[in-house]
Design a protein around this motif. Structure first.
Motif, PDB file in Angstrom:
ATOM      1  N   VAL A  46      59.156  12.443  59.132  1.00 54.68           N
ATOM      2  CA  VAL A  46      59.369  11.012  59.011  1.00 54.68           C
ATOM      3  C   VAL A  46      58.693  10.542  57.730  1.00 54.68           C
ATOM      4  O   VAL A  46      57.639  11.044  57.346  1.00 54.68           O
ATOM      5  CB  VAL A  46      58.821  10.255  60.242  1.00 54.68           C
ATOM      6  N   GLN A  47      59.318   9.575  57.056  1.00 58.30           N
ATOM      7  CA  GLN A  47      58.773   9.035  55.817  1.00 58.30           C
ATOM      8  C   GLN A  47      57.826   7.890  56.155  1.00 58.30           C
ATOM      9  O   GLN A  47      58.176   6.961  56.882  1.00 58.30           O
ATOM     10  CB  GLN A  47      59.913   8.541  54.929  1.00 58.30           C
ATOM     11  N   CYS A  48      56.606   7.961  55.626  1.00 54.79           N
ATOM     12  CA  CYS A  48      55.594   6.935  55.870  1.00 54.79           C
ATOM     13  C   CYS A  48      55.178   6.318  54.543  1.00 54.79           C
ATOM     14  O   CYS A  48      55.406   6.896  53.480  1.00 54.79           O
ATOM     15  CB  CYS A  48      54.368   7.543  56.554  1.00 54.79           C
ATOM     16  N   ILE A  49      54.543   5.164  54.605  1.00 53.91           N
ATOM     17  CA  ILE A  49      54.065   4.533  53.374  1.00 53.91           C
ATOM     18  C   ILE A  49      52.598   4.176  53.536  1.00 53.91           C
ATOM     19  O   ILE A  49      52.165   3.733  54.609  1.00 53.91           O
ATOM     20  CB  ILE A  49      54.900   3.296  52.995  1.00 53.91           C
ATOM     21  N   GLY A  50      51.836   4.423  52.465  1.00 55.69           N
ATOM     22  CA  GLY A  50      50.418   4.105  52.473  1.00 55.69           C
ATOM     23  C   GLY A  50      50.053   3.206  51.307  1.00 55.69           C
ATOM     24  O   GLY A  50      50.927   2.586  50.671  1.00 55.69           O
ATOM     25  N   VAL A 103      49.155  13.788  57.785  1.00 57.76           N
ATOM     26  CA  VAL A 103      49.385  13.939  56.353  1.00 57.76           C
ATOM     27  C   VAL A 103      48.261  14.756  55.700  1.00 57.76           C
ATOM     28  O   VAL A 103      47.088  14.597  56.015  1.00 57.76           O
ATOM     29  CB  VAL A 103      49.534  12.562  55.681  1.00 57.76           C
ATOM     30  N   GLY A 104      48.693  15.669  54.811  1.00 56.38           N
ATOM     31  CA  GLY A 104      47.738  16.565  54.162  1.00 56.38           C
ATOM     32  C   GLY A 104      47.539  17.864  54.895  1.00 56.38           C
ATOM     33  O   GLY A 104      46.824  18.748  54.402  1.00 56.38           O
ATOM     34  N   GLY A 109      53.339  16.312  53.663  1.00 54.99           N
ATOM     35  CA  GLY A 109      53.010  16.142  52.260  1.00 54.99           C
ATOM     36  C   GLY A 109      51.529  15.892  52.053  1.00 54.99           C
ATOM     37  O   GLY A 109      50.775  15.654  53.005  1.00 54.99           O
ATOM     38  N   TRP A 110      51.117  15.945  50.793  1.00 59.43           N
ATOM     39  CA  TRP A 110      49.735  15.686  50.409  1.00 59.43           C
ATOM     40  C   TRP A 110      49.658  14.326  49.725  1.00 59.43           C
ATOM     41  O   TRP A 110      50.590  13.920  49.021  1.00 59.43           O
ATOM     42  CB  TRP A 110      49.218  16.756  49.456  1.00 59.43           C
ATOM     43  N   LEU A 111      48.547  13.631  49.903  1.00 57.45           N
ATOM     44  CA  LEU A 111      48.354  12.332  49.279  1.00 57.45           C
ATOM     45  C   LEU A 111      47.842  12.502  47.853  1.00 57.45           C
ATOM     46  O   LEU A 111      46.967  13.325  47.586  1.00 57.45           O
ATOM     47  CB  LEU A 111      47.363  11.493  50.086  1.00 57.45           C
ATOM     48  N   ALA A 112      48.362  11.691  46.941  1.00 60.71           N
ATOM     49  CA  ALA A 112      47.937  11.761  45.546  1.00 60.71           C
ATOM     50  C   ALA A 112      46.517  11.235  45.371  1.00 60.71           C
ATOM     51  O   ALA A 112      45.738  11.767  44.572  1.00 60.71           O
ATOM     52  CB  ALA A 112      48.905  10.968  44.669  1.00 60.71           C
ATOM     53  N   VAL A 113      46.171  10.200  46.125  1.00 61.23           N
ATOM     54  CA  VAL A 113      44.834   9.608  46.052  1.00 61.23           C
ATOM     55  C   VAL A 113      44.052  10.099  47.266  1.00 61.23           C
ATOM     56  O   VAL A 113      44.320   9.689  48.406  1.00 61.23           O
ATOM     57  CB  VAL A 113      44.906   8.066  46.025  1.00 61.23           C
ATOM     58  N   LYS A 114      43.094  10.972  47.045  1.00 59.89           N
ATOM     59  CA  LYS A 114      42.427  11.666  48.147  1.00 59.89           C
ATOM     60  C   LYS A 114      41.576  10.721  48.997  1.00 59.89           C
ATOM     61  O   LYS A 114      41.345  10.999  50.180  1.00 59.89           O
ATOM     62  CB  LYS A 114      41.574  12.816  47.613  1.00 59.89           C
ATOM     63  N   ASP A 115      41.130   9.611  48.434  1.00 59.56           N
ATOM     64  CA  ASP A 115      40.371   8.651  49.227  1.00 59.56           C
ATOM     65  C   ASP A 115      41.214   8.018  50.329  1.00 59.56           C
ATOM     66  O   ASP A 115      40.669   7.373  51.236  1.00 59.56           O
ATOM     67  CB  ASP A 115      39.808   7.543  48.333  1.00 59.56           C
ATOM     68  N   ASP A 116      42.543   8.190  50.261  1.00 59.05           N
ATOM     69  CA  ASP A 116      43.408   7.653  51.309  1.00 59.05           C
ATOM     70  C   ASP A 116      43.402   8.503  52.575  1.00 59.05           C
ATOM     71  O   ASP A 116      44.001   8.109  53.584  1.00 59.05           O
ATOM     72  CB  ASP A 116      44.847   7.520  50.795  1.00 59.05           C
ATOM     73  N   TYR A 117      42.745   9.666  52.537  1.00 57.26           N
ATOM     74  CA  TYR A 117      42.608  10.471  53.755  1.00 57.26           C
ATOM     75  C   TYR A 117      41.551   9.829  54.646  1.00 57.26           C
ATOM     76  O   TYR A 117      40.388  10.247  54.705  1.00 57.26           O
ATOM     77  CB  TYR A 117      42.228  11.914  53.414  1.00 57.26           C
ATOM     78  N   GLY A 230      47.101  35.267  46.819  1.00 55.00           N
ATOM     79  CA  GLY A 230      46.632  35.598  48.163  1.00 55.00           C
ATOM     80  C   GLY A 230      47.117  34.619  49.211  1.00 55.00           C
ATOM     81  O   GLY A 230      48.282  34.225  49.229  1.00 55.00           O
ATOM     82  N   TRP A 231      46.203  34.181  50.071  1.00 58.11           N
ATOM     83  CA  TRP A 231      46.513  33.297  51.189  1.00 58.11           C
ATOM     84  C   TRP A 231      45.553  32.110  51.176  1.00 58.11           C
ATOM     85  O   TRP A 231      44.380  32.256  50.842  1.00 58.11           O
ATOM     86  CB  TRP A 231      46.379  34.050  52.520  1.00 58.11           C
ATOM     87  N   ALA A 232      46.044  30.936  51.564  1.00 58.52           N
ATOM     88  CA  ALA A 232      45.226  29.727  51.575  1.00 58.52           C
ATOM     89  C   ALA A 232      45.429  28.977  52.876  1.00 58.52           C
ATOM     90  O   ALA A 232      46.438  29.153  53.572  1.00 58.52           O
ATOM     91  CB  ALA A 232      45.588  28.828  50.391  1.00 58.52           C
ATOM     92  N   MET A 233      44.461  28.112  53.200  1.00 58.61           N
ATOM     93  CA  MET A 233      44.593  27.267  54.376  1.00 58.61           C
ATOM     94  C   MET A 233      45.730  26.270  54.158  1.00 58.61           C
ATOM     95  O   MET A 233      45.957  25.798  53.041  1.00 58.61           O
ATOM     96  CB  MET A 233      43.289  26.504  54.633  1.00 58.61           C
ATOM     97  N   ARG A 234      46.418  25.945  55.244  1.00 57.98           N
ATOM     98  CA  ARG A 234      47.588  25.065  55.171  1.00 57.98           C
ATOM     99  C   ARG A 234      47.149  23.599  55.270  1.00 57.98           C
ATOM    100  O   ARG A 234      47.551  22.847  56.165  1.00 57.98           O
ATOM    101  CB  ARG A 234      48.564  25.428  56.290  1.00 57.98           C
ATOM    102  N   TYR A 235      46.258  23.189  54.356  1.00 63.04           N
ATOM    103  CA  TYR A 235      45.904  21.785  54.257  1.00 63.04           C
ATOM    104  C   TYR A 235      45.419  21.497  52.838  1.00 63.04           C
ATOM    105  O   TYR A 235      45.018  22.399  52.102  1.00 63.04           O
ATOM    106  CB  TYR A 235      44.852  21.363  55.295  1.00 63.04           C
ATOM    107  N   ASP A 236      45.467  20.233  52.465  1.00 58.81           N
ATOM    108  CA  ASP A 236      45.037  19.786  51.148  1.00 58.81           C
ATOM    109  C   ASP A 236      43.512  19.834  51.089  1.00 58.81           C
ATOM    110  O   ASP A 236      42.841  19.160  51.885  1.00 58.81           O
ATOM    111  CB  ASP A 236      45.538  18.353  50.931  1.00 58.81           C
ATOM    112  N   PRO A 237      42.928  20.590  50.159  1.00 69.54           N
ATOM    113  CA  PRO A 237      41.459  20.588  50.053  1.00 69.54           C
ATOM    114  C   PRO A 237      40.893  19.186  49.849  1.00 69.54           C
ATOM    115  O   PRO A 237      39.724  18.933  50.166  1.00 69.54           O
ATOM    116  CB  PRO A 237      41.199  21.478  48.824  1.00 69.54           C
TER     117      PRO A 237
END
Length: 322
Positions: A46-50, A103-104, A109-117, A230-237
């Motif tokens: 689903v498409q969300c807006i922040g 989200v993330g 998707g990942w958020l462009a502005v990380k403070d929005d997490y 290699g392999w990475a966790m499936r979330y935005d650092p």
């Protein structure tokens, strides 16, 4: 206290409410084996807006897509919606089960502005999701962060949550647990092999308790992705950035939010949890919605809900509403 003031406390920290006298804790409910259903979910989004634009939130959907009874299951800080596969299979004969990747995380998707997490972003996304599902009410199952999201929604007037399950989270989040989580969230390296990634997940998730190799494999397969090198966790650092920007000086106090909840509530607690202390869980049975409490032995933060003994009390509580 206003909701906004309580949320400010969540990000800045506040002293814990002094413990009230404890009441007896109800015994766990009897074990009920999950019922077999179709093995695979439908993958949707689903498409969300922040605050800084649109983002996509993925979710898995189990059960009859036309069932008006909806159960929303929301995961913890670094996890994803596939954590609920076993619970979803058990509940799909009775519900349309929706398991979003906040989200993330996961396929979202990942958020462009990380403070929005932050929790306000997640709450808004879940309201968008419920609108997408075209239902007026839902039942809510939230682990850790997912429980906080559910608490905030359930505390508001005219909210859609009719039954609430909080998995190892409540109105006091300890500073010690937040510091522990802050040590690893967003800091995972790129692993040279899948096996190294699974070893890391087993280490940081040791409080989950004694899981089988198959259960660890499921958690790892749904939490790791192959990347260059290699392999990475499936979330935005970047989800760890708000943690590192906010000094953790004291326990987080959300009692005003909890006490505004009126929907029937079940609290599951890992008996060795450092995030939801027993005294807090016991107070939750006498304040606000006066929750039913079930403690899971030999588990910390948080019960994984991957076996029949942990699923049974949730199933029994939710199906009481039929």
């Amino acid at each position: 206290m206003s909701l906004l003031a309580a949320l400010r406390k969540l990000f800045a920290g506040a002293p814990a409410t002094p413990p009230a006298p404890m009441s007896p804790v109800p015994a766990p409910l009897t074990e009920v084996a999950p019922e077999p259903v179709a093995p695979e979910p439908r993958l949707r989004s689903v498409q969300c807006i922040g605050a800084h634009g649109f983002h996509r939130m993925a979710y898995t959907e189990w059960g009859d897509p036309h069932n008006p009874r909806v159960l929303v299951c929301v995961h913890g800080l670094t996890r994803n919606g596939r954590d609920f596969d076993d619970l979803a299979r058990a509940m799909a004969p009775h519900y349309r089960v929706i398991c979003p990747d906040v989200v993330g995380r996961g396929r979202s998707g990942w958020l462009a502005v990380k403070d929005d997490y932050q929790l306000p972003t997640y709450v808004a996304d879940m309201i968008t999701l419920i609108a997408r599902l075209d239902v007026e009410t839902v039942h809510w199952m939230g682990t850790s962060m997912g429980g906080l999201i559910g608490m905030i929604i359930a505390s508001m007037p005219d909210n859609p949550i009719r039954r609430l399950v909080l998995n190892d989270v409540g109105p006091v989040v300890t500073a010690a647990s937040l510091r522990r989580i802050g040590q690893y969230v967003g800091n995972a390296p790129v692993f040279p092999s899948y096996e190294a990634g699974e070893s890391y997940i087993r280490e940081v998730s040791a409080p989950f308790g004694r899981l089988t190799d198959a259960q660890w494999r499921h958690l790892s397969e749904t939490s790791l992705k192959e990347v260059d090198g290699g392999w990475a966790m499936r979330y935005d650092p970047g989800i760890g950035e708000p943690f590192r920007k906010t000094p953790i000086l004291a326990d987080v106090n959300l009692w005003p939010i909890y006490e505004a909840i009126s929907s029937p509530t079940l609290v599951m607690r890992g008996a060795e949890s450092d995030l939801l202390l027993h005294d807090t869980a016991a107070q939750m049975t006498t304040r606000g919605p006066k929750a039913r409490l079930v403690e899971v032995p030999d588990v910390g933060h948080a019960p994984t809900l991957m076996d029949a003994a942990q699923i049974a009390p949730i199933r029994d509580f939710l199906l009481e509403a039929r």
